[in-house]
Motif scaffolding. Structure first.
Motif, PDB file in Angstrom:
ATOM      1  N   MET A   1       0.834  -1.350  -0.090  1.00 58.56           N
ATOM      2  CA  MET A   1       0.134   0.117  -0.021  1.00 58.56           C
ATOM      3  C   MET A   1       0.805   1.500  -0.078  1.00 58.56           C
ATOM      4  SD  MET A   1      -3.081   0.933   2.734  1.00 58.56           S
ATOM      5  CE  MET A   1      -4.180  -0.042   1.950  1.00 58.56           C
ATOM      6  N   SER A   2       0.597   2.076  -0.923  1.00 58.81           N
ATOM      7  CA  SER A   2       1.441   3.352  -0.934  1.00 58.81           C
ATOM      8  C   SER A   2       0.775   4.273   0.184  1.00 58.81           C
ATOM      9  CB  SER A   2       1.287   4.074  -2.370  1.00 58.81           C
ATOM     10  OG  SER A   2      -0.109   4.392  -2.605  1.00 58.81           O
ATOM     11  N   ASP A   3       1.943   5.234   0.483  1.00 59.91           N
ATOM     12  CA  ASP A   3       1.649   6.245   1.473  1.00 59.91           C
ATOM     13  C   ASP A   3       1.361   7.628   0.656  1.00 59.91           C
ATOM     14  OD1 ASP A   3       1.756   4.851   3.581  1.00 59.91           O
ATOM     15  OD2 ASP A   3       3.872   5.284   3.850  1.00 59.91           O
ATOM     16  N   LYS A   4       0.410   7.650  -0.257  1.00 59.58           N
ATOM     17  CA  LYS A   4      -0.071   8.742  -0.952  1.00 59.58           C
ATOM     18  C   LYS A   4      -0.712   9.768  -0.055  1.00 59.58           C
ATOM     19  CE  LYS A   4      -2.061   8.274  -5.012  1.00 59.58           C
ATOM     20  NZ  LYS A   4      -2.744   8.304  -5.994  1.00 59.58           N
ATOM     21  N   ARG A   5      -0.212  11.152  -0.002  1.00 59.87           N
ATOM     22  CA  ARG A   5      -0.773  12.179   0.988  1.00 59.87           C
ATOM     23  C   ARG A   5      -1.265  13.386  -0.102  1.00 59.87           C
ATOM     24  NH1 ARG A   5      -0.801  12.186   6.786  1.00 59.87           N
ATOM     25  NH2 ARG A   5       0.302  10.425   7.231  1.00 59.87           N
ATOM     26  N   LEU A   6      -2.276  14.126   0.255  1.00 59.18           N
ATOM     27  CA  LEU A   6      -2.575  15.013  -0.633  1.00 59.18           C
ATOM     28  C   LEU A   6      -2.131  16.510  -0.049  1.00 59.18           C
ATOM     29  CD1 LEU A   6      -4.484  16.309  -2.600  1.00 59.18           C
ATOM     30  CD2 LEU A   6      -6.370  16.437  -1.135  1.00 59.18           C
ATOM     31  N   TYR A   7      -1.292  17.096  -0.935  1.00 60.24           N
ATOM     32  CA  TYR A   7      -0.523  18.353  -0.420  1.00 60.24           C
ATOM     33  C   TYR A   7      -0.779  19.360  -1.496  1.00 60.24           C
ATOM     34  CZ  TYR A   7       1.882  15.542   2.987  1.00 60.24           C
ATOM     35  OH  TYR A   7       2.377  15.029   4.172  1.00 60.24           O
ATOM     36  N   LYS A   8      -0.625  20.607  -1.067  1.00 54.74           N
ATOM     37  CA  LYS A   8      -0.687  21.653  -2.223  1.00 54.74           C
ATOM     38  C   LYS A   8       0.509  21.715  -3.053  1.00 54.74           C
ATOM     39  CE  LYS A   8      -2.164  24.949   0.680  1.00 54.74           C
ATOM     40  NZ  LYS A   8      -2.490  26.254   1.370  1.00 54.74           N
ATOM     41  N   SER A   9       0.480  21.818  -4.111  1.00 53.12           N
ATOM     42  CA  SER A   9       1.743  21.779  -5.117  1.00 53.12           C
ATOM     43  C   SER A   9       2.574  22.800  -5.123  1.00 53.12           C
ATOM     44  CB  SER A   9       1.351  21.220  -6.382  1.00 53.12           C
ATOM     45  OG  SER A   9       2.411  21.127  -7.316  1.00 53.12           O
ATOM     46  N   SER A  10       3.643  22.760  -5.001  1.00 58.79           N
ATOM     47  CA  SER A  10       4.742  23.879  -5.210  1.00 58.79           C
ATOM     48  C   SER A  10       5.297  24.121  -6.507  1.00 58.79           C
ATOM     49  CB  SER A  10       5.894  23.936  -4.108  1.00 58.79           C
ATOM     50  OG  SER A  10       6.728  22.686  -4.585  1.00 58.79           O
ATOM     51  N   VAL A  11       5.112  23.011  -7.403  1.00 58.93           N
ATOM     52  CA  VAL A  11       5.581  23.055  -8.833  1.00 58.93           C
ATOM     53  C   VAL A  11       4.478  23.502  -9.719  1.00 58.93           C
ATOM     54  CG1 VAL A  11       6.477  21.401 -10.506  1.00 58.93           C
ATOM     55  CG2 VAL A  11       7.241  21.070  -8.319  1.00 58.93           C
ATOM     56  N   ASN A  12       3.451  22.731  -9.661  1.00 57.16           N
ATOM     57  CA  ASN A  12       2.173  23.084 -10.568  1.00 57.16           C
ATOM     58  C   ASN A  12       1.186  24.096  -9.760  1.00 57.16           C
ATOM     59  OD1 ASN A  12       2.823  21.077 -12.483  1.00 57.16           O
ATOM     60  ND2 ASN A  12       2.130  19.536 -11.427  1.00 57.16           N
ATOM     61  N   CYS A  13       1.700  25.274  -9.160  1.00 58.06           N
ATOM     62  CA  CYS A  13       1.078  26.304  -8.528  1.00 58.06           C
ATOM     63  C   CYS A  13       0.509  27.594  -9.511  1.00 58.06           C
ATOM     64  CB  CYS A  13       1.917  26.792  -7.547  1.00 58.06           C
ATOM     65  SG  CYS A  13       1.117  27.927  -6.562  1.00 58.06           S
ATOM     66  N   MET A  14      -0.730  27.704  -9.610  1.00 59.92           N
ATOM     67  CA  MET A  14      -1.113  28.919 -10.283  1.00 59.92           C
ATOM     68  C   MET A  14      -1.493  30.004  -9.075  1.00 59.92           C
ATOM     69  SD  MET A  14      -2.880  28.034 -13.833  1.00 59.92           S
ATOM     70  CE  MET A  14      -2.181  29.144 -14.833  1.00 59.92           C
ATOM     71  N   ILE A  15      -2.388  29.524  -8.302  1.00 58.42           N
ATOM     72  CA  ILE A  15      -2.961  30.520  -7.241  1.00 58.42           C
ATOM     73  C   ILE A  15      -2.256  29.972  -6.055  1.00 58.42           C
ATOM     74  CG2 ILE A  15      -4.972  31.172  -6.200  1.00 58.42           C
ATOM     75  CD1 ILE A  15      -6.487  31.321  -8.897  1.00 58.42           C
ATOM     76  N   CYS A  16      -2.952  28.941  -5.603  1.00 57.73           N
ATOM     77  CA  CYS A  16      -2.528  28.299  -4.284  1.00 57.73           C
ATOM     78  C   CYS A  16      -1.772  26.816  -4.488  1.00 57.73           C
ATOM     79  CB  CYS A  16      -3.737  28.153  -3.122  1.00 57.73           C
ATOM     80  SG  CYS A  16      -4.224  30.062  -2.778  1.00 57.73           S
ATOM     81  N   GLY A  17      -2.135  26.107  -5.389  1.00 56.96           N
ATOM     82  CA  GLY A  17      -1.543  24.879  -5.534  1.00 56.96           C
ATOM     83  C   GLY A  17      -2.334  23.764  -5.336  1.00 56.96           C
ATOM     84  N   VAL A  18      -3.704  24.305  -5.130  1.00 52.20           N
ATOM     85  CA  VAL A  18      -4.607  23.245  -4.785  1.00 52.20           C
ATOM     86  C   VAL A  18      -4.747  22.211  -5.979  1.00 52.20           C
ATOM     87  CG1 VAL A  18      -7.047  22.680  -4.155  1.00 52.20           C
ATOM     88  CG2 VAL A  18      -5.761  24.607  -3.141  1.00 52.20           C
ATOM     89  N   TYR A  25      -1.823  14.074  -6.761  1.00 48.32           N
ATOM     90  CA  TYR A  25      -2.396  13.141  -6.083  1.00 48.32           C
ATOM     91  C   TYR A  25      -2.947  11.870  -6.775  1.00 48.32           C
ATOM     92  CZ  TYR A  25      -5.149  10.532  -2.197  1.00 48.32           C
ATOM     93  OH  TYR A  25      -5.499   9.476  -1.557  1.00 48.32           O
ATOM     94  N   PHE A  26      -3.732  12.032  -7.985  1.00 47.57           N
ATOM     95  CA  PHE A  26      -4.306  11.266  -8.705  1.00 47.57           C
ATOM     96  C   PHE A  26      -3.723  11.033  -9.831  1.00 47.57           C
ATOM     97  CE2 PHE A  26      -8.119  13.012  -6.491  1.00 47.57           C
ATOM     98  CZ  PHE A  26      -8.507  11.758  -6.009  1.00 47.57           C
ATOM     99  N   ASN A  27      -2.656  11.453 -10.017  1.00 45.95           N
ATOM    100  CA  ASN A  27      -1.580  11.452 -11.322  1.00 45.95           C
ATOM    101  C   ASN A  27      -2.188  11.729 -12.569  1.00 45.95           C
ATOM    102  OD1 ASN A  27       1.053  10.677 -12.208  1.00 45.95           O
ATOM    103  ND2 ASN A  27       0.622   8.390 -12.127  1.00 45.95           N
ATOM    104  N   ILE A  28      -2.530  12.893 -12.749  1.00 46.27           N
ATOM    105  CA  ILE A  28      -3.320  13.497 -13.879  1.00 46.27           C
ATOM    106  C   ILE A  28      -2.925  14.817 -14.297  1.00 46.27           C
ATOM    107  CG2 ILE A  28      -5.403  11.920 -13.727  1.00 46.27           C
ATOM    108  CD1 ILE A  28      -6.906  14.400 -12.398  1.00 46.27           C
ATOM    109  N   ASP A  29      -3.440  15.053 -15.357  1.00 43.06           N
ATOM    110  CA  ASP A  29      -2.744  16.447 -15.797  1.00 43.06           C
ATOM    111  C   ASP A  29      -3.531  17.592 -14.873  1.00 43.06           C
ATOM    112  OD1 ASP A  29      -1.466  18.432 -17.413  1.00 43.06           O
ATOM    113  OD2 ASP A  29      -3.122  18.421 -19.037  1.00 43.06           O
ATOM    114  N   PRO A  30      -2.639  18.682 -14.580  1.00 43.21           N
ATOM    115  CA  PRO A  30      -3.365  19.632 -13.756  1.00 43.21           C
ATOM    116  C   PRO A  30      -4.184  20.575 -14.524  1.00 43.21           C
ATOM    117  CG  PRO A  30      -0.836  19.648 -13.520  1.00 43.21           C
ATOM    118  CD  PRO A  30      -1.170  18.689 -14.494  1.00 43.21           C
TER     119      PRO A  30
END
Length: 60
Positions: A1-18, A25-30
């Protein structure tokens, strides 16, 4: 089982990174997440409030 956590992105960030964090997290295109969020905002109107709440609740 993977330890996936939901975090705001610092790489794909436009406003807040949500949307970038959700996309990572879902491994799809932002861009798809951002488009879905815009459609959700236009159709239901609650997208702005959901984004604000997500920006506060999701850790950095």
């Amino acid at each position: 089982m993977s330890d996936k956590r939901l975090y705001k992105s610092s790489v794909n960030c436009m406003i807040c990174g949500v949307c970038g964090g959700i996309a990572e997290y879902f491994n799809i295109d932002p861009t798809l997440v951002r488009l879905a969020w815009i459609i959700f905002t236009c159709v239901g109107g609650a997208g702005i409030w959901a984004y604000i709440i997500a920006a506060i609740v999701i850790p950095k």
